[in-house]
Design a protein around this motif. Structure first.
Motif, mmCIF file in Angstrom:
data_model
loop_
_atom_site.group_PDB
_atom_site.id
_atom_site.type_symbol
_atom_site.label_atom_id
_atom_site.label_comp_id
_atom_site.label_asym_id
_atom_site.label_seq_id
_atom_site.Cartn_x
_atom_site.Cartn_y
_atom_site.Cartn_z
ATOM 1 N N HIS A 115 0.865 -1.025 -0.049
ATOM 2 C CA HIS A 115 0.067 0.144 0.127
ATOM 3 C C HIS A 115 0.860 1.356 -0.126
ATOM 4 C CE1 HIS A 115 -3.253 2.251 2.276
ATOM 5 N NE2 HIS A 115 -2.917 2.715 1.338
ATOM 6 N N ARG A 144 2.570 1.950 -3.377
ATOM 7 C CA ARG A 144 1.788 2.330 -4.350
ATOM 8 C C ARG A 144 1.408 3.848 -3.972
ATOM 9 N NH1 ARG A 144 -3.514 1.470 -6.969
ATOM 10 N NH2 ARG A 144 -3.850 3.143 -8.230
ATOM 11 N N ASP A 192 4.500 5.528 -5.185
ATOM 12 C CA ASP A 192 5.069 5.501 -6.573
ATOM 13 C C ASP A 192 4.186 6.847 -7.190
ATOM 14 O OD1 ASP A 192 6.486 3.514 -6.764
ATOM 15 O OD2 ASP A 192 5.079 1.950 -7.385
ATOM 16 N N ASP A 231 -7.811 0.394 -2.169
ATOM 17 C CA ASP A 231 -8.265 0.888 -3.210
ATOM 18 C C ASP A 231 -9.887 0.317 -3.680
ATOM 19 O OD1 ASP A 231 -7.644 -1.857 -3.712
ATOM 20 O OD2 ASP A 231 -6.810 -1.298 -5.710
#
Length: 291
Positions: free
Chosen positions: A154, A157, A160, A206
């Motif tokens: 998580h 992500r 990024d 998500d």
């Protein structure tokens, strides 16, 4: 006749999620204003043609935070913006919790992990990971110490995408007493609500979430009201606030702590508190008259 824009998001072909917006536009119109809902990112809007722009449901801003803050600064130079651009800039980044803590306001303990930071996560209790720029529990999830690998994924992500992460202990009191939202308008308590926990165990960061589950009216305790008022007093440019929502949860000792301070586009929950509409309309009209 004052011209008032209620800034909102563009839902495209989807239904609009702001249940309060049509009723608020109608109430302002009935009170003698020329009022309308306007998409904040519509490039064709002449913002200086309004006496007041009230940020209401710009609920897509967290995906474009820099663009949104730049918009607020432009509008604030063109006309009166509520809440002001300086408040928007401060409150869109949830690192403001550190400012509140430094001012002595009881908040949920929070650490921050920017891109490039090592994944320093709790190993002795359940915890929450979410972005410093976020709304509606976007990119938020709770983890047990045994789910570290999922939490690290998580974080990766978010990093990024250039997002800084917040790490907080999961406040177990929310499963018992819920989260209370104290709504202020014109510097006074307007009404309060309570909702149940948003983050379910094991739910992906998500995954779609219900932002306000089991919402109900609430009467705040003196302790809750005190903490909320202390939080608002610690806000830079606090006298300029037209509206505010202070979200509280119970700490380990049962004491109220600030989970979030919503000064940009908080849901007012007028559909749950229809008796508050007249006070909100009066506050908006008074603000429009001071341009």
């Amino acid at each position: 006749m004052p011209r008032i824009a209620l800034a909102t998001y563009d839902p495209g072909d989807e239904p609009h999620h702001d249940r309060d917006l049509p009723a608020l536009v109608a109430a302002l119109t009935d009170a003698g204003a020329e009022a309308g809902a306007v998409h904040w990112d519509d490039p064709g809007v002449d913002w200086d043609g309004f006496d007041l722009v009230v940020i209401r449901s710009t609920w897509d801003y967290s995906w474009r935070a820099d663009e949104f803050v730049a918009w607020a600064e432009r509008v604030g130079k063109a006309t009166r913006l509520a809440n002001p651009a300086a408040v928007v800039r401060w409150n869109t980044d949830k690192r403001y919790l550190g400012d509140l803590a430094a001012a002595g306001v009881p908040v949920v303990p929070t650490s921050y992990l920017a891109p490039g930071d090592a994944p320093d996560l709790p190993d002795d209790r359940e915890f929450v990971v979410k972005p410093t720029f976020g709304a509606g529990a976007r990119f938020a999830a709770r983890y047990t110490p045994g789910e570290r690998d999922r939490a690290v994924g998580h974080l990766a992500r978010m990093h990024d995408e250039g997002l800084t992460a917040m790490v907080q202990p999961y406040v177990e009191g929310i499963d018992v007493s819920g989260e209370r939202a104290l709504q202020f308008f014109g510097g006074r308590l307007l009404h309060a609500s309570r909702k149940r926990a948003v983050l379910a165990p094991g739910a992906a960061y998500d995954a779609a979430k219900v932002a306000h589950p089991d919402l109900e009216p609430w009467t705040p305790t003196p302790a809750e009201l005190s903490v909320a008022e202390r939080a608002l007093a610690a806000v830079p440019d606090a006298p300029e606030l037209l509206y505010a929502r202070v979200d509280l949860v119970d700490g380990e000792e049962g004491e109220p702590r600030v989970m979030e301070l919503e000064l940009v586009e908080p849901n007012l929950f007028l559909f749950l508190h229809p008796g508050s509409v007249d006070e909100v309309v009066a506050g908006i009209l008074a603000a429009a008259a001071t341009r």
